[in-house]
Each structure stands twice: as C-alpha cells, then as structure tokens.
Design a protein around this motif. Structure first.
Motif, PDB file in Angstrom:
ATOM      1  N   MET A 200       0.816  -1.114   0.027  1.00  0.00           N
ATOM      2  CA  MET A 200      -0.013   0.051   0.143  1.00  0.00           C
ATOM      3  C   MET A 200       0.782   1.020   0.192  1.00  0.00           C
ATOM      4  SD  MET A 200      -3.323   0.601   0.151  1.00  0.00           S
ATOM      5  CE  MET A 200      -4.099   2.224  -0.503  1.00  0.00           C
ATOM      6  N   MET A 201       0.717   2.072  -0.950  1.00  0.00           N
ATOM      7  CA  MET A 201       1.469   3.209  -1.027  1.00  0.00           C
ATOM      8  C   MET A 201       1.043   4.481  -0.129  1.00  0.00           C
ATOM      9  SD  MET A 201       3.808   2.296  -3.367  1.00  0.00           S
ATOM     10  CE  MET A 201       4.497   3.964  -3.486  1.00  0.00           C
ATOM     11  N   THR A 202       1.818   5.033   0.433  1.00  0.00           N
ATOM     12  CA  THR A 202       1.685   6.205   1.553  1.00  0.00           C
ATOM     13  C   THR A 202       1.263   7.514   0.648  1.00  0.00           C
ATOM     14  OG1 THR A 202       4.156   6.753   1.701  1.00  0.00           O
ATOM     15  CG2 THR A 202       3.232   5.229   3.147  1.00  0.00           C
ATOM     16  N   SER A 203       0.788   8.107   1.137  1.00  0.00           N
ATOM     17  CA  SER A 203       0.224   9.454   0.547  1.00  0.00           C
ATOM     18  C   SER A 203       1.080  10.229  -0.123  1.00  0.00           C
ATOM     19  CB  SER A 203      -0.600  10.168   1.634  1.00  0.00           C
ATOM     20  OG  SER A 203       0.078  10.880   2.332  1.00  0.00           O
ATOM     21  N   GLY A 204       2.410  10.506   0.479  1.00  0.00           N
ATOM     22  CA  GLY A 204       3.399  11.115   0.082  1.00  0.00           C
ATOM     23  C   GLY A 204       3.382  12.601   0.353  1.00  0.00           C
ATOM     24  N   SER A 205       2.298  12.858   1.461  1.00  0.00           N
ATOM     25  CA  SER A 205       2.287  14.101   1.845  1.00  0.00           C
ATOM     26  C   SER A 205       3.472  14.593   2.956  1.00  0.00           C
ATOM     27  CB  SER A 205       0.911  14.308   2.652  1.00  0.00           C
ATOM     28  OG  SER A 205       1.080  13.228   4.029  1.00  0.00           O
ATOM     29  N   THR A 206       4.081  13.754   3.288  1.00  0.00           N
ATOM     30  CA  THR A 206       5.299  14.178   3.885  1.00  0.00           C
ATOM     31  C   THR A 206       6.615  13.890   3.508  1.00  0.00           C
ATOM     32  OG1 THR A 206       5.303  12.332   5.211  1.00  0.00           O
ATOM     33  CG2 THR A 206       4.024  14.088   6.379  1.00  0.00           C
ATOM     34  N   GLY A 207       6.667  13.647   2.197  1.00  0.00           N
ATOM     35  CA  GLY A 207       7.893  13.104   1.221  1.00  0.00           C
ATOM     36  C   GLY A 207       7.346  12.335   0.279  1.00  0.00           C
ATOM     37  N   SER A 208       8.236  11.557  -0.350  1.00  0.00           N
ATOM     38  CA  SER A 208       8.050  10.601  -1.378  1.00  0.00           C
ATOM     39  C   SER A 208       7.231   9.400  -1.060  1.00  0.00           C
ATOM     40  CB  SER A 208       9.591  10.171  -1.949  1.00  0.00           C
ATOM     41  OG  SER A 208      10.382  10.927  -2.632  1.00  0.00           O
ATOM     42  N   PRO A 209       6.320   9.031  -1.776  1.00  0.00           N
ATOM     43  CA  PRO A 209       5.440   7.868  -1.397  1.00  0.00           C
ATOM     44  C   PRO A 209       6.430   6.598  -1.285  1.00  0.00           C
ATOM     45  CG  PRO A 209       4.530   9.302  -3.192  1.00  0.00           C
ATOM     46  CD  PRO A 209       5.976   9.771  -2.913  1.00  0.00           C
ATOM     47  N   LYS A 210       6.043   5.931  -0.372  1.00  0.00           N
ATOM     48  CA  LYS A 210       6.721   4.616  -0.063  1.00  0.00           C
ATOM     49  C   LYS A 210       5.659   3.466   0.041  1.00  0.00           C
ATOM     50  CE  LYS A 210       7.698   6.737   3.906  1.00  0.00           C
ATOM     51  NZ  LYS A 210       7.560   8.064   3.539  1.00  0.00           N
ATOM     52  N   ALA A 211       6.189   2.481  -0.375  1.00  0.00           N
ATOM     53  CA  ALA A 211       5.311   1.154  -0.477  1.00  0.00           C
ATOM     54  C   ALA A 211       5.459   0.310   0.999  1.00  0.00           C
ATOM     55  CB  ALA A 211       5.796   0.076  -1.573  1.00  0.00           C
ATOM     56  N   ALA A 212       4.247   0.453   2.112  1.00  0.00           N
ATOM     57  CA  ALA A 212       4.293  -0.269   3.031  1.00  0.00           C
ATOM     58  C   ALA A 212       3.825  -1.774   2.804  1.00  0.00           C
ATOM     59  CB  ALA A 212       3.094   0.350   3.971  1.00  0.00           C
ATOM     60  N   MET A 213       4.649  -2.388   3.456  1.00  0.00           N
ATOM     61  CA  MET A 213       4.179  -3.923   3.369  1.00  0.00           C
ATOM     62  C   MET A 213       3.037  -4.481   4.260  1.00  0.00           C
ATOM     63  SD  MET A 213       8.135  -5.730   2.399  1.00  0.00           S
ATOM     64  CE  MET A 213       8.903  -4.706   4.172  1.00  0.00           C
ATOM     65  N   PHE A 214       2.146  -4.807   3.943  1.00  0.00           N
ATOM     66  CA  PHE A 214       0.908  -5.415   4.540  1.00  0.00           C
ATOM     67  C   PHE A 214       1.044  -6.888   4.687  1.00  0.00           C
ATOM     68  CE2 PHE A 214      -2.330  -1.833   4.293  1.00  0.00           C
ATOM     69  CZ  PHE A 214      -1.397  -0.966   4.817  1.00  0.00           C
ATOM     70  N   THR A 215       1.028  -7.693   5.855  1.00  0.00           N
ATOM     71  CA  THR A 215       1.197  -9.233   5.912  1.00  0.00           C
ATOM     72  C   THR A 215      -0.223  -9.566   5.972  1.00  0.00           C
ATOM     73  OG1 THR A 215       1.445  -9.070   8.098  1.00  0.00           O
ATOM     74  CG2 THR A 215       3.337  -8.919   7.081  1.00  0.00           C
ATOM     75  N   ASP A 216      -0.229 -11.050   5.685  1.00  0.00           N
ATOM     76  CA  ASP A 216      -1.634 -11.702   5.939  1.00  0.00           C
ATOM     77  C   ASP A 216      -2.182 -11.484   7.485  1.00  0.00           C
ATOM     78  OD1 ASP A 216      -1.813 -12.985   3.559  1.00  0.00           O
ATOM     79  OD2 ASP A 216      -0.606 -14.880   4.208  1.00  0.00           O
ATOM     80  N   ARG A 217      -1.356 -11.704   8.371  1.00  0.00           N
ATOM     81  CA  ARG A 217      -1.983 -11.340   9.783  1.00  0.00           C
ATOM     82  C   ARG A 217      -2.476  -9.904   9.893  1.00  0.00           C
ATOM     83  NH1 ARG A 217      -1.423 -13.863  14.514  1.00  0.00           N
ATOM     84  NH2 ARG A 217       0.130 -15.274  13.658  1.00  0.00           N
ATOM     85  N   MET A 218      -1.671  -8.887   9.384  1.00  0.00           N
ATOM     86  CA  MET A 218      -2.155  -7.605   9.362  1.00  0.00           C
ATOM     87  C   MET A 218      -3.410  -7.201   8.692  1.00  0.00           C
ATOM     88  SD  MET A 218      -0.484  -4.172   7.966  1.00  0.00           S
ATOM     89  CE  MET A 218      -1.134  -2.694   8.397  1.00  0.00           C
ATOM     90  N   TRP A 219      -3.729  -7.740   7.623  1.00  0.00           N
ATOM     91  CA  TRP A 219      -4.743  -7.650   6.815  1.00  0.00           C
ATOM     92  C   TRP A 219      -5.996  -8.303   7.300  1.00  0.00           C
ATOM     93  CZ3 TRP A 219      -5.089  -4.601   2.871  1.00  0.00           C
ATOM     94  CH2 TRP A 219      -6.187  -4.280   2.185  1.00  0.00           C
ATOM     95  N   THR A 220      -5.934  -9.715   7.941  1.00  0.00           N
ATOM     96  CA  THR A 220      -6.909 -10.304   8.641  1.00  0.00           C
ATOM     97  C   THR A 220      -7.376  -9.761   9.869  1.00  0.00           C
ATOM     98  OG1 THR A 220      -5.833 -12.282   7.808  1.00  0.00           O
ATOM     99  CG2 THR A 220      -7.565 -12.633   9.510  1.00  0.00           C
TER     100      THR A 220
END
Length: 425
Positions: free
Chosen positions: A71-91
């Motif tokens: 999931m890409m961060t908004s970039g409102s405080t810098g360059s957008p970054k790809a945040a890694m979501f795992t199975d557990r976090m999503w569940t």
C-alpha cells in the motif's frame, strides 16, 4: 497431504473463498444482471447483501505471516513509500464479524487510501456490498461523487475533509441564496439528506483534521453518527473521536530541542503533548526495499513513531494537532504548530483554506488563505476575524496572525500540486 504451512495459508483466505461461493449462489439465483451496465448495474448489485447468510465469526489462524499486499503512503510528508501488509495484519483489520444485510458502503479512492480499501474488503466479507463512485481531481470531482452517492444510497461513507468541506460550502451558498434562515435550514437539511441517498447511518471523516464547524454541520444536517478517525497507513486505525481503539497502545514521546520544544523527563510523568507512538496488531512489516527508513520508524522498545503531534487529556482522549516536521521557531524563541492553528482559523466566515506561515526573523505568524469567491469581506476584515478567533481560543500573541494574504481564485487539485492522490494537502 498438504503441509502445515499450506493449511495455514488456506485458512488465511477462508473468508475470501466463502464470499466467492456466496457470489456463485447469487448468480445461480439470477441476480448477476450481466446484461446491464453503468450505475444501474451498481444499484442492482447493491441489493445482493440481503440474501447472504451470516459469515463465520471464527478468527483466522495465520501460521506463516507472508506478504499480502503493498500500500503506497500518501506522499504528503515526502516521497510515497510502499508499506508492506502481511496476511496477519490484513486479517486482523478486515476480519471483524459484523453481519450487515443490505449494508452499502461507497468507495472512491481505494488505491490511494488504505482505510477505504480495508473498509471495502470488510464490508464484502461481512455480507454487505460496496459501490464504486467516480472521483478525480477536476473541478466537477465532488459533484460527480455526490451524484453517484445519491444513486448508491449508502448506509456509510468515509471521505477526507476536502469532500465534506466542499459539501459544507455548497450548503452555505444555498443558504445565502434562500429566504428565512430557520425554515431554509430545515428545508436544506432534508434536501442534502436526500442528495446523499437518504439512508446514511454513519458519516466518517479522516486523513486530515476536520474543522469543528464542519463536524457540527454534518451531525446536524444528516442526523446520524459522525466519526472522526485518526490513523496511518503503517498502523491502521489509532483513535475514533479521540477514543483510542481497542488493542492499540498509545504513548507520547517528548519533543527534543530542534524537534519543536524542550525536553521533558518522561521518567517523572508521561508527557501530555508530544509525538504519537503506537503499538498495534495492525503494524506494518516495513517499507519495501527501505530497511534503514523502516528502522528509523521504531524505537528500541518497538513503538512505531507516527510523526504526528498529539495531546492526551486527563481521561486519555487523544487529539492530533499536526506533524512533528511542521514545527517552526520564531525570533522570540517560541515554537508554533501550524496545523493546529490552521484548523482554528479555517472556521472564519468565507474562508476555504488557511496556511499559517512564520519567519525566523519575525515575532508573529501570518495567514495565507483561500477566500470563497462569494465572500464580500476585505483582507483587513478577514484579518480582524482571525485575530478575534485567536483571542477567543486563548491563543498566545505569537499564534495570532499579524498579517494576512488572501487569494480569491485558487483551488486545491492534484494537477496544481496542492493535493496528493489521497486528497491530502
């Protein structure tokens, strides 16, 4: 025989498989309406939720916590970054069991806003349905969205402050054009409820602070629950209407010199103002290919540093007042927090947006504001209104604007760089 890890991965997605099975049942009953297109198809599809049985409320066991999504961060405080979501976090975030027959949600920025995407999954996995509305950054963006919401008739809608601010200004314009304020407000309230489909039970705002006048207007106009959600892509929901979410731990880290204030000895008493630090079952696994930046986000005890400035009152209610990076120092040696001041001054009549600016060589801040084109107030009158609001809110002298610059022909869009993809400034 399948391996244990394969069984764990299978259980991770049991809800998705169950939902797919129910969709096939719906199609067998002739509810797919494949021959229809456009908004009519969406409306017919939105009726499907009522026929589904309640989904299992058993928690999903995840033995092998693998990468599920980026999931890409908004970039409102810098360059957008790809945040890694795992199975557990999503569940954990989407696996709440809350049967919602005929429940309709509206989604319009799911690829730019993690809460929109997760609420879409959560709605579908619990027997509800989601309609996808139009939204872009052109001048007709909000009008298109409102038109689609009216057709979809949702029970809940989650949107950033920009959407609610535009709707509020639309209401105020209609009110100024009408006659008889009390009767006009009553009629407009009904018109706006119907405009949004007439079925709203919950209105939620988040992604940035929402002006108090807009929050009060939403509650009075739609006669439903109004929620202000605070969270981040990296850790999910943190608090709703100031109440910290169940299972989430929050503490404030004292600001060090150079980061917006004097050092506080947290061993004596936890600070009531500082950077919001979070521990949550929804914490992300880090930024893709950015291990150094990921390490910077956590302290030695595993607390995630949100980068937000927050206050905790005596009852434990949390309020976000801005960003640590948005803390500045004036010539008097005083620090000011522009996000908090902007939220206050945006409540002035005829003002759509405010940017608070201060120079190191100056003793007070100035306000740069976008004024409603229908506003008949002069720049001097707007400055006086700001100064009055500042004094009424018991702001210090350096937090009250000493000057104002008014722009009467500016819109916030992605094209002119004023908004990010997730509609943040």
């Amino acid at each position: 025989m399948a391996s244990d890890s394969a069984k764990g991965a299978s259980r991770t997605h049991v809800r998705v498989h169950e939902w797919a099975s129910l969709l096939r049942q719906a199609e067998a009953l002739g509810l797919s309406e494949e021959g229809r297109a456009g908004p009519q198809k969406v409306l017919l599809a939105s009726e499907r939720g009522g026929i589904f049985p309640q989904l299992s409320s058993d928690s999903v066991s995840v033995e092998d916590d693998k990468l599920f999504a980026l999931m890409m961060t908004s970039g409102s405080t810098g360059s957008p970054k790809a945040a890694m979501f795992t199975d557990r976090m999503w569940t954990v975030d989407t696996g709440h069991a809350m049967y919602m027959p005929n429940y309709r949600n509206v989604s319009f920025i799911p690829l730019s806003h993690s809460s929109d995407l997760m609420r879409t999954f959560e709605t579908l996995l619990n027997g509800g349905c989601t309609g996808f509305a139009r939204y872009d950054s052109t001048g007709t963006a909000v009008e298109d969205l409102i038109e689609d919401v009216g057709m979809l008739r949702p029970a809940m809608i989650v949107a950033p402050p920009r959407v609610w601010n535009c709707l509020y200004e639309k209401f105020q314009r209609r009110l100024r054009e009408g006659e008889g304020r009390e009767k006009e407000i009553e009629r407009l309230n009904e018109d706006f409820r119907n405009m949004m489909g007439g079925r709203l039970q919950v209105v939620c705002t988040g992604g940035a602070p929402t002006a108090q006048r807009v929050m009060e207007w939403l509650e009075g106009t739609f006669s439903c629950g109004v929620l202000e959600s605070y969270g981040a892509t990296e850790c999910g929901a943190i608090a709703t209407n100031g109440v910290v979410e169940a299972g989430v731990q929050v503490q404030l880290r004292a600001l060090s010199e150079g980061r917006g204030g004097a050092v506080t000895d947290s061993s004596v008493a936890p600070p009531s103002f500082g950077e919001v630090m979070v521990k949550s079952p929804n914490l992300f696994a880090g930024y893709l290919d950015l291990p150094a930046l990921t390490r910077e986000c956590f302290d030695a005890e595993g607390w995630y540093a949100t980068g937000d400035l927050g206050r905790l009152d005596s009852e434990g209610h949390l309020s976000c007042v801005g960003r640590v990076k948005h803390t500045f120092k004036l010539s008097s040696g005083e620090y000011y927090y522009p996000d908090e001041l902007e939220k206050l001054y945006e409540g002035a009549e005829g003002v759509n947006a405010v940017c608070i600016h201060g120079e190191p060589c100056e003793a007070t801040v100035i306000a740069i504001c976008v004024v409603n084109t229908n506003c008949g107030l002069s720049d001097h009158e707007i400055l006086k209104a700001f100064q009055k609001r500042g004094k009424e809110a018991d702001k210090k002298s350096f937090e009250i604007p000493g000057g104002v610059i008014c722009e009467r022909h500016m819109e916030r869009t992605m094209e002119n760089g004023m908004l990010t993809m997730s509609l943040k400034i």
